[in-house]
Design an enzyme around this catalytic site. Structure first.
Site, PDB file in Angstrom:
ATOM      1  N   ARG A  42     -15.098  14.078  14.448  1.00 16.67           N
ATOM      2  CA  ARG A  42     -13.899  13.273  14.680  1.00 16.67           C
ATOM      3  C   ARG A  42     -12.778  14.134  15.243  1.00 16.67           C
ATOM      4  O   ARG A  42     -12.771  15.346  15.066  1.00 16.67           O
ATOM      5  CB  ARG A  42     -13.407  12.646  13.357  1.00 16.67           C
ATOM      6  N   ASN A  84      -7.842  10.412  14.137  1.00 16.68           N
ATOM      7  CA  ASN A  84      -7.900  10.474  12.663  1.00 16.68           C
ATOM      8  C   ASN A  84      -6.707  11.251  12.099  1.00 16.68           C
ATOM      9  O   ASN A  84      -6.744  12.486  12.043  1.00 16.68           O
ATOM     10  CB  ASN A  84      -9.220  11.121  12.221  1.00 16.68           C
ATOM     11  N   SER A  98      -5.573   1.883  17.352  1.00 15.11           N
ATOM     12  CA  SER A  98      -6.528   2.810  16.746  1.00 15.11           C
ATOM     13  C   SER A  98      -7.651   3.127  17.708  1.00 15.11           C
ATOM     14  O   SER A  98      -8.038   2.289  18.537  1.00 15.11           O
ATOM     15  CB  SER A  98      -7.101   2.131  15.499  1.00 15.11           C
ATOM     16  N   ALA A  99      -8.222   4.307  17.542  1.00 15.50           N
ATOM     17  CA  ALA A  99      -9.408   4.675  18.317  1.00 15.50           C
ATOM     18  C   ALA A  99     -10.567   3.740  18.015  1.00 15.50           C
ATOM     19  O   ALA A  99     -11.541   3.706  18.769  1.00 15.50           O
ATOM     20  CB  ALA A  99      -9.803   6.113  17.984  1.00 15.50           C
ATOM     21  N   THR A 100     -10.453   2.976  16.948  1.00  8.45           N
ATOM     22  CA  THR A 100     -11.519   2.030  16.601  1.00  8.45           C
ATOM     23  C   THR A 100     -11.726   1.003  17.719  1.00  8.45           C
ATOM     24  O   THR A 100     -12.810   0.441  17.844  1.00  8.45           O
ATOM     25  CB  THR A 100     -11.214   1.365  15.233  1.00  8.45           C
ATOM     26  N   TYR A 120     -11.078  -5.504  10.684  1.00  2.80           N
ATOM     27  CA  TYR A 120      -9.920  -4.628  10.882  1.00  2.80           C
ATOM     28  C   TYR A 120      -9.796  -4.226  12.358  1.00  2.80           C
ATOM     29  O   TYR A 120      -8.731  -4.358  12.971  1.00  2.80           O
ATOM     30  CB  TYR A 120     -10.040  -3.362  10.011  1.00  2.80           C
ATOM     31  N   LYS A 172      -6.887  -5.028  15.679  1.00  3.64           N
ATOM     32  CA  LYS A 172      -6.246  -4.100  16.634  1.00  3.64           C
ATOM     33  C   LYS A 172      -6.506  -4.554  18.076  1.00  3.64           C
ATOM     34  O   LYS A 172      -5.603  -4.556  18.913  1.00  3.64           O
ATOM     35  CB  LYS A 172      -6.767  -2.679  16.425  1.00  3.64           C
ATOM     36  N   ASN A 223     -11.302   7.538   3.195  1.00  8.61           N
ATOM     37  CA  ASN A 223     -11.289   8.477   4.319  1.00  8.61           C
ATOM     38  C   ASN A 223     -11.570   9.900   3.849  1.00  8.61           C
ATOM     39  O   ASN A 223     -11.356  10.251   2.693  1.00  8.61           O
ATOM     40  CB  ASN A 223      -9.944   8.398   5.054  1.00  8.61           C
ATOM     41  N   GLY A 246     -21.922   1.534   9.911  1.00  4.51           N
ATOM     42  CA  GLY A 246     -20.835   1.346  10.877  1.00  4.51           C
ATOM     43  C   GLY A 246     -20.286   2.640  11.455  1.00  4.51           C
ATOM     44  O   GLY A 246     -19.463   2.610  12.372  1.00  4.51           O
ATOM     45  N   TYR A 265      -4.378   5.820  17.639  1.00  2.00           N
ATOM     46  CA  TYR A 265      -4.488   7.035  16.835  1.00  2.00           C
ATOM     47  C   TYR A 265      -5.945   7.387  16.633  1.00  2.00           C
ATOM     48  O   TYR A 265      -6.758   6.520  16.358  1.00  2.00           O
ATOM     49  CB  TYR A 265      -3.899   6.850  15.438  1.00  2.00           C
ATOM     50  N   ASN A 307       0.830  -1.216   0.000  1.00  2.00           N
ATOM     51  CA  ASN A 307       0.000   0.000   0.000  1.00  2.00           C
ATOM     52  C   ASN A 307       0.864   1.266   0.000  1.00  2.00           C
ATOM     53  O   ASN A 307       0.481   2.284   0.560  1.00  2.00           O
ATOM     54  CB  ASN A 307      -0.942   0.005   1.209  1.00  2.00           C
TER      55      ASN A 307
END
Ligand code: NAD
Ligand code: WQD
Length: 336
Positions: free
Chosen positions: A231, A179, A125-127, A149, A153, A199, A294, A177, A36
């Site tokens: 965000r 965003n 991630s904040a996810t 995903y 994490k 994004n 989501g 993290y 990527n």
């Protein structure tokens, strides 16, 4: 100083982090399979810093290749960015995500173990705060996920916690993290996604530069001041500097420590569009579209632990994030 192995160092956040380490006198070894990213970003890191980057084009799941890197270099610590990161794609291809992110991390941690390397900073991630925690997100809240995903994490944080428990002299910092956006002030490195961006910021940037027609704003009926999603956008250079602080912390402490990297401020989609319009000097075409599956209404950090433990705080503003992103877009309209 020290020698840092940066997995995923050719990517968006990894490349900016390499610059910050090199500028502080660290040596940097990058492992990236370029799935990527492009090798050009390594050249650009060298151009910005005037320093050499030892680059291995290799897959972190290739145990022999990873082991060989630890054999060839006395690695003091690892900063682990490598991974697949597209939420929607992870729902379509869960096995690819579990295989790459979990197996890759497993191979890396094994190689660290064999080499006696006991310090890692991981890109979380904040996810991991899931759908049900109230904002602002604090590190001791329960973690969960809503897609493969996000689960990678959550699971990798668990692996790191378990290793720290079993091996008391091991140190793992999981940086959560929010965003990340923006680009290096030189305009030489920035976010360069493949295909149509998922994004918000890269999408706005491509509309601004004329590559895409119009932004779809996903929902204007959220429970937020203007109805659009809120965000915590954080400048990638601030984020990169957070890794230098986190490595210093990991060198001096043992155990597992999750730490938010965010500004603590929420910005809505429409506020972001208007800030970008100011930076680029013209209107950004947008339309209101249905909500994206989501998505949550609001996400922002409680940023106090980073300040307390790392002495780190975001310095950049919404204005500079947009200006720096726009500079990168103008200088690299077709990516790197
Ligand atoms: P990126 O895709 O630009 O960078 C990831 C890099 O890892 C790429 O260069 C890719 O080629 C490499 N890579 C992937 N799989 C690999 C493998 N098996 N072996 C070797 N290299 C491999 O992404 P980014 O935005 O720089 O994100 C870096 C990390 O931060 C990721 O782990 C991501 O999940 C995490 N993160 C990103 C965001 C974000 O919004 N950008 C937010 C939270 C967390
Ligand atoms: C931001 C806001 C959208 C695109 C994702 C991952 C998260 C983390 C960061 C890795 C939301 C809105 C977006 C568009 C829009 N990655 N939007 N139109 O969803 O907060 O986080 O990236 O860990 O895990 O989920 O970021 O930039 O996609 O969206 O209106 O074309 O912009 O609805 O409110 P998100 P994003």
């Amino acid at each position: 100083m020290g020698k840092i192995l940066v997995t995923g160092g050719a990517g968006f956040i990894g490349s900016h982090t390499c610059v910050e380490f090199l500028e502080r006198g660290y040596e940097v070894v990058v492992l990236d399979n370029l799935s990527n990213s492009k090798e050009e970003s390594i050249r650009r890191i060298e151009q910005i810093t005037g320093k050499h980057v030892k680059f291995y084009r290799a897959d972190m799941r290739d145990a022999a290749a990873v082991r060989a890197i630890f054999k060839a270099h006395p690695i003091d610590a690892v900063v682990h960015f490598a991974g697949l990161k597209a939420v929607g794609e992870s729902v379509e291809k869960p096995l690819a995500y579990y295989e790459n992110n979990l197996n890759g991390t497993f191979v890396l941690l094994n190689a660290m173990h064999e080499a006696g390397c006991k310090r890692i900073v991981f890109s979380s991630s904040a996810t991991v705060y899931g759908m049900h925690n109230p904002v602002p997100y604090v590190e001791n809240m329960p973690t969960s996920a809503t897609n493969p995903y996000g689960y990678t994490k959550v699971m990798i944080e668990q692996m790191l916690q378990d290793i720290c428990h079993a091996q008391p002299d091991f140190s793992a910092v999981a940086l959560r993290y929010f965003n990340p956006i923006g680009a290096h002030k030189s305009g030489l490195i920035g976010e360069d996604p493949n295909g149509i961006p998922n994004n918000l910021l890269p999408y706005i940037g491509q509309v601004a530069v004329g590559k895409l027609q119009q932004l779809s704003v996903f929902g204007d009926d959220y429970d937020t001041p203007d109805g659009t999603g809120v965000r915590d956008y954080i400048h990638v250079v601030d984020l990169a500097k957070g890794h230098v602080c986190a490595i210093a912390y990991a060198m001096a402490h043992e155990g597992f420590m999750p730490i938010n990297l965010g500004t603590g401020n929420g910005v809505s989609v429409l506020e972001m569009v208007h800030a970008y319009e100011k930076a680029c000097g013209h209107a950004i075409s947008y339309r209101i579209a249905p909500r994206r599956a989501g998505d949550i209404a609001t996400s922002y950090a409680d940023a106090s632990r980073a300040k307390e433990l790392l002495g780190w705080e975001a310095q950049e503003t919404l204005e500079t994030m947009c200006e720096d992103s726009w500079r990168f877009m103008q200088q690299n309209p077709n990516g790197l």
